[in-house]
Design a protein around this motif. Structure first.
Motif, PDB file in Angstrom:
ATOM      1  N   THR A 251       0.812  -1.217   0.000  1.00  0.00           N
ATOM      2  CA  THR A 251       0.000   0.000   0.000  1.00  0.00           C
ATOM      3  C   THR A 251       0.848   1.271   0.000  1.00  0.00           C
ATOM      4  OG1 THR A 251      -0.234  -0.131   2.411  1.00  0.00           O
ATOM      5  CG2 THR A 251      -1.959  -1.134   1.083  1.00  0.00           C
TER       6      THR A 251
ATOM      7  N   PHE B  38      -4.498   2.142  -1.042  1.00  0.00           N
ATOM      8  CA  PHE B  38      -5.904   1.779  -1.079  1.00  0.00           C
ATOM      9  C   PHE B  38      -6.705   2.890  -1.736  1.00  0.00           C
ATOM     10  CE2 PHE B  38      -4.860  -0.972   2.691  1.00  0.00           C
ATOM     11  CZ  PHE B  38      -5.298  -2.170   2.132  1.00  0.00           C
TER      12      PHE B  38
ATOM     13  N   THR C 224      -6.665  -2.438  -3.269  1.00  0.00           N
ATOM     14  CA  THR C 224      -5.461  -2.303  -4.072  1.00  0.00           C
ATOM     15  C   THR C 224      -5.083  -3.717  -4.513  1.00  0.00           C
ATOM     16  OG1 THR C 224      -3.251  -1.331  -4.228  1.00  0.00           O
ATOM     17  CG2 THR C 224      -3.800  -2.424  -2.149  1.00  0.00           C
TER      18      THR C 224
END
Length: 216
Positions: A44, A49, A65
């Motif tokens: 991430t 996200f 994601t």
């Protein structure tokens, strides 16, 4: 409420048959959870996200994601796999070794040896988020199973039939549980009920779900 890190009671089954070709493996990911969460943080950091939009224009309540050779995306043009993250036009982060090892181990335990995922959808749920009943059918073929890993807050997994209006069974998912479905169950409808508020020792008020697929 039971501490989410307590060991399963000896009388509780290690695995549960959901349907033909579908199994719930209790605690399968517990030995990997530290590595998995560290890997999610790395992923991430490269591909954050985001709340995707459905083809109908509605934002999803679950933030998403990806990692791997391709990533699942959705926008007004439809659902698809893409080798590039549309946020920045670069390749998705590579799939970590611990992801591949867990996915292959869980698939083999459920009767699907030699599973080699090339895509992992990483979902982040907060209280109130949910995933409506759907089929995973954007892959090129359905020979490989789906492997779904639960981390963080507990959730209720909905597992239906091959038709949207078929009866739906519900299963409690805890931190470390892994669901695997393939073969005759590969196209069963499934979803996650609205997440309830809670506080997990590692993730706080968050649930992370890793969904492994062979997409290409």
């Amino acid at each position: 409420m039971m501490d989410l890190f307590e060991k399963l009671e000896p009388t509780e089954p290690v695995s549960e048959m959901l349907a033909e070709g579908a199994m719930l493996l209790r605690g399968e990911a517990l030995a990997f959870d530290g590595e998995l969460l560290a890997a999610v943080e790395d992923i991430t950091g490269r591909s954050p996200f985001r709340h995707l939009v459905t083809p109908g224009g509605y934002p999803m309540s679950v933030a998403m994601t990806n990692c791997g050779a391709v990533g699942w995306v959705s926008d007004r043009t439809g659902y698809r796999y893409d080798p590039e993250d549309p946020l920045h036009g670069r390749a998705w982060p590579p799939m970590p070794d611990c992801f591949r090892a867990l996915a292959a181990q869980a698939a083999a335990r459920a009767g699907y040896p030699n599973f080699a995922p090339d895509a992992c959808l990483v979902n982040r749920y907060v209280p109130g988020a949910r995933l409506t009943l759907h089929q995973d059918r954007n892959e090129r073929d359905f020979a490989s199973p789906i492997v779904s890993v639960s981390l963080g807050l507990p959730a209720t997994f909905q597992f239906g039939g091959l038709k949207r209006n078929d009866p739906v069974k519900r299963y409690a998912l805890r931190h470390g549980d892994v669901a695997v479905w393939g073969g005759p169950s590969r196209l069963r409808f499934h979803g996650v009920s609205e997440l309830k508020a809670g506080d997990h020792p590692l993730l706080g008020a968050v649930r992370i779900n890793l969904t492994f697929r062979h997409a290409r």
